[in-house]
Design a protein around this motif. Structure first.
Motif, PDB file in Angstrom:
ATOM      1  N   ILE A  45      31.822  28.043  27.326  1.00  0.00           N
ATOM      2  CA  ILE A  45      32.973  27.421  26.663  1.00  0.00           C
ATOM      3  C   ILE A  45      34.264  27.897  27.324  1.00  0.00           C
ATOM      4  O   ILE A  45      35.140  27.088  27.666  1.00  0.00           O
ATOM      5  CB  ILE A  45      32.971  27.740  25.152  1.00  0.00           C
ATOM      6  CG1 ILE A  45      31.802  27.034  24.468  1.00  0.00           C
ATOM      7  CG2 ILE A  45      34.307  27.347  24.498  1.00  0.00           C
ATOM      8  CD1 ILE A  45      31.558  27.469  23.032  1.00  0.00           C
ATOM      9  N   LEU A  46      34.383  29.215  27.531  1.00  0.00           N
ATOM     10  CA  LEU A  46      35.616  29.740  28.126  1.00  0.00           C
ATOM     11  C   LEU A  46      35.804  29.273  29.565  1.00  0.00           C
ATOM     12  O   LEU A  46      36.936  29.047  29.993  1.00  0.00           O
ATOM     13  CB  LEU A  46      35.644  31.269  28.054  1.00  0.00           C
ATOM     14  CG  LEU A  46      35.885  31.852  26.662  1.00  0.00           C
ATOM     15  CD1 LEU A  46      35.875  33.384  26.709  1.00  0.00           C
ATOM     16  CD2 LEU A  46      37.180  31.340  26.046  1.00  0.00           C
ATOM     17  N   GLU A  47      34.729  29.099  30.303  1.00  0.00           N
ATOM     18  CA  GLU A  47      34.860  28.578  31.668  1.00  0.00           C
ATOM     19  C   GLU A  47      35.342  27.129  31.660  1.00  0.00           C
ATOM     20  O   GLU A  47      36.164  26.742  32.497  1.00  0.00           O
ATOM     21  CB  GLU A  47      33.541  28.731  32.425  1.00  0.00           C
ATOM     22  CG  GLU A  47      33.244  30.171  32.794  1.00  0.00           C
ATOM     23  CD  GLU A  47      31.856  30.399  33.338  1.00  0.00           C
ATOM     24  OE1 GLU A  47      31.659  31.411  34.042  1.00  0.00           O
ATOM     25  OE2 GLU A  47      30.935  29.588  33.071  1.00  0.00           O
ATOM     26  N   CYS A  48      34.860  26.331  30.701  1.00  0.00           N
ATOM     27  CA  CYS A  48      35.354  24.952  30.564  1.00  0.00           C
ATOM     28  C   CYS A  48      36.857  24.952  30.278  1.00  0.00           C
ATOM     29  O   CYS A  48      37.613  24.185  30.888  1.00  0.00           O
ATOM     30  CB  CYS A  48      34.633  24.227  29.425  1.00  0.00           C
ATOM     31  SG  CYS A  48      32.890  23.874  29.715  1.00  0.00           S
ATOM     32  N   ILE A  49      37.284  25.823  29.380  1.00  0.00           N
ATOM     33  CA  ILE A  49      38.691  25.890  29.003  1.00  0.00           C
ATOM     34  C   ILE A  49      39.538  26.417  30.167  1.00  0.00           C
ATOM     35  O   ILE A  49      40.623  25.895  30.449  1.00  0.00           O
ATOM     36  CB  ILE A  49      38.887  26.762  27.740  1.00  0.00           C
ATOM     37  CG1 ILE A  49      38.113  26.200  26.546  1.00  0.00           C
ATOM     38  CG2 ILE A  49      40.366  26.930  27.410  1.00  0.00           C
ATOM     39  CD1 ILE A  49      38.541  24.833  26.076  1.00  0.00           C
ATOM     40  N   GLU A  50      39.035  27.429  30.869  1.00  0.00           N
ATOM     41  CA  GLU A  50      39.791  27.977  32.004  1.00  0.00           C
ATOM     42  C   GLU A  50      39.942  26.930  33.108  1.00  0.00           C
ATOM     43  O   GLU A  50      40.990  26.846  33.751  1.00  0.00           O
ATOM     44  CB  GLU A  50      39.118  29.239  32.554  1.00  0.00           C
ATOM     45  CG  GLU A  50      39.833  29.870  33.723  1.00  0.00           C
ATOM     46  CD  GLU A  50      41.254  30.357  33.439  1.00  0.00           C
ATOM     47  OE1 GLU A  50      41.952  30.695  34.417  1.00  0.00           O
ATOM     48  OE2 GLU A  50      41.693  30.409  32.266  1.00  0.00           O
ATOM     49  N   ASN A 109      37.329  26.126  40.048  1.00  0.00           N
ATOM     50  CA  ASN A 109      36.024  26.491  39.513  1.00  0.00           C
ATOM     51  C   ASN A 109      36.075  27.911  38.955  1.00  0.00           C
ATOM     52  O   ASN A 109      36.164  28.871  39.714  1.00  0.00           O
ATOM     53  CB  ASN A 109      34.957  26.388  40.598  1.00  0.00           C
ATOM     54  CG  ASN A 109      33.557  26.567  40.041  1.00  0.00           C
ATOM     55  OD1 ASN A 109      33.365  27.138  38.983  1.00  0.00           O
ATOM     56  ND2 ASN A 109      32.580  26.074  40.773  1.00  0.00           N
ATOM     57  N   PRO A 110      35.990  28.050  37.625  1.00  0.00           N
ATOM     58  CA  PRO A 110      36.109  29.366  37.000  1.00  0.00           C
ATOM     59  C   PRO A 110      34.769  30.094  36.815  1.00  0.00           C
ATOM     60  O   PRO A 110      34.719  31.119  36.135  1.00  0.00           O
ATOM     61  CB  PRO A 110      36.702  29.023  35.640  1.00  0.00           C
ATOM     62  CG  PRO A 110      36.057  27.712  35.319  1.00  0.00           C
ATOM     63  CD  PRO A 110      35.974  26.985  36.647  1.00  0.00           C
ATOM     64  N   ALA A 111      33.704  29.586  37.406  1.00  0.00           N
ATOM     65  CA  ALA A 111      32.372  30.170  37.187  1.00  0.00           C
ATOM     66  C   ALA A 111      32.390  31.667  37.460  1.00  0.00           C
ATOM     67  O   ALA A 111      32.966  32.142  38.425  1.00  0.00           O
ATOM     68  CB  ALA A 111      31.342  29.479  38.078  1.00  0.00           C
ATOM     69  N   ASN A 112      31.751  32.390  36.547  1.00  0.00           N
ATOM     70  CA  ASN A 112      31.586  33.849  36.637  1.00  0.00           C
ATOM     71  C   ASN A 112      32.903  34.617  36.580  1.00  0.00           C
ATOM     72  O   ASN A 112      32.994  35.730  37.085  1.00  0.00           O
ATOM     73  CB  ASN A 112      30.781  34.226  37.883  1.00  0.00           C
ATOM     74  CG  ASN A 112      29.427  33.545  37.883  1.00  0.00           C
ATOM     75  OD1 ASN A 112      28.725  33.549  36.872  1.00  0.00           O
ATOM     76  ND2 ASN A 112      29.068  32.931  38.992  1.00  0.00           N
ATOM     77  N   SER A 113      33.932  34.029  35.987  1.00  0.00           N
ATOM     78  CA  SER A 113      35.203  34.729  35.776  1.00  0.00           C
ATOM     79  C   SER A 113      35.082  35.611  34.540  1.00  0.00           C
ATOM     80  O   SER A 113      34.308  35.329  33.634  1.00  0.00           O
ATOM     81  CB  SER A 113      36.336  33.730  35.550  1.00  0.00           C
ATOM     82  OG  SER A 113      36.468  32.862  36.640  1.00  0.00           O
ATOM     83  N   LYS A 114      35.858  36.658  34.495  1.00  0.00           N
ATOM     84  CA  LYS A 114      35.944  37.518  33.300  1.00  0.00           C
ATOM     85  C   LYS A 114      36.988  36.884  32.382  1.00  0.00           C
ATOM     86  O   LYS A 114      38.180  36.937  32.667  1.00  0.00           O
ATOM     87  CB  LYS A 114      36.377  38.933  33.681  1.00  0.00           C
ATOM     88  CG  LYS A 114      35.413  39.639  34.601  1.00  0.00           C
ATOM     89  CD  LYS A 114      34.279  40.230  33.817  1.00  0.00           C
ATOM     90  CE  LYS A 114      33.403  41.073  34.737  1.00  0.00           C
ATOM     91  NZ  LYS A 114      32.016  40.958  34.453  1.00  0.00           N
ATOM     92  N   LEU A 115      36.531  36.281  31.293  1.00  0.00           N
ATOM     93  CA  LEU A 115      37.440  35.544  30.416  1.00  0.00           C
ATOM     94  C   LEU A 115      37.369  36.071  28.989  1.00  0.00           C
ATOM     95  O   LEU A 115      36.324  36.537  28.544  1.00  0.00           O
ATOM     96  CB  LEU A 115      37.091  34.054  30.445  1.00  0.00           C
ATOM     97  CG  LEU A 115      37.154  33.385  31.818  1.00  0.00           C
ATOM     98  CD1 LEU A 115      36.544  31.993  31.777  1.00  0.00           C
ATOM     99  CD2 LEU A 115      38.580  33.334  32.315  1.00  0.00           C
TER     100      LEU A 115
END
Length: 182
Positions: A45-50, A109-115
């Motif tokens: 969810i957070l990656e979608c939002i980021e 692409n925010p994949a694997n980000s610390k969110l």
């Protein structure tokens, strides 16, 4: 696509409000739920939002700049979509509960980000800014005012198409984020 300019803005304002409401519901979830991924290929969810925040970082200042530079004396009451703008906007639309899969550009692409939940707070601030820009656009020609796009500065879209693209894109990834919960 052809419609009344003010009707288009009102429809987009409603969609933006709906996306903000969905994000506020996400804020009620636990951080583990917000970061949950069904697989490494799918976003949380957070990656979608980021991902949406990264697009907002480009489009919101671009839209604001173009609205401020626009000629306020002339305004078309009818919005006619451009061929390319209509194509890009419709590509983003959620149709019958389905979205066309696409690969995000590397810089978006925010994949694997610390969110954290602040990702949602940032998104909600961007949605407020977007609503403000939509209201300002009521006094702007949505056809003659052009904006750059994030892929290349050589292509410029009509402001109405840029709004449609950005808001349909938001709706698409809110839908994607909601599917993570199912």
């Amino acid at each position: 696509m052809k419609t009344e300019a003010n009707k288009l803005i009102e429809d987009l304002l409603q969609m933006t409000e709906s996306s903000g409401n969905a994000a506020r519901k996400f804020k009620q979830l636990e951080i583990d739920q917000l970061n949950f991924k069904r697989s490494n290929e799918e976003w949380s969810i957070l990656e979608c939002i980021e991902h949406l925040n990264l697009y907002g970082d480009f489009y919101l200042p671009e839209i604001e700049k173009r609205i401020l530079e626009s000629n306020k004396k002339e305004k078309s009451l009818i919005f006619r979509s451009g061929i390319l703008g209509n194509y890009f906007a419709n590509l983003m639309k959620v149709e019958n509960g389905k979205i066309t899969k696409m690969k995000a550009p590397k810089d978006k692409n925010p994949a694997n980000s610390k969110l954290s939940v602040t990702t949602i707070d940032r998104f909600l601030k961007q949605q407020e800014m977007l609503k403000s820009l939509l209201v300002q656009a009521k006094n702007t020609d949505l056809v003659k005012t052009k904006t750059a796009i994030s892929l290349t500065k050589f292509i410029r879209l009509r402001l109405g198409d840029t709004f449609r693209f950005l808001i349909y894109h938001t709706e698409r990834h809110i839908f994607q984020a909601q599917r993570v919960l199912q």
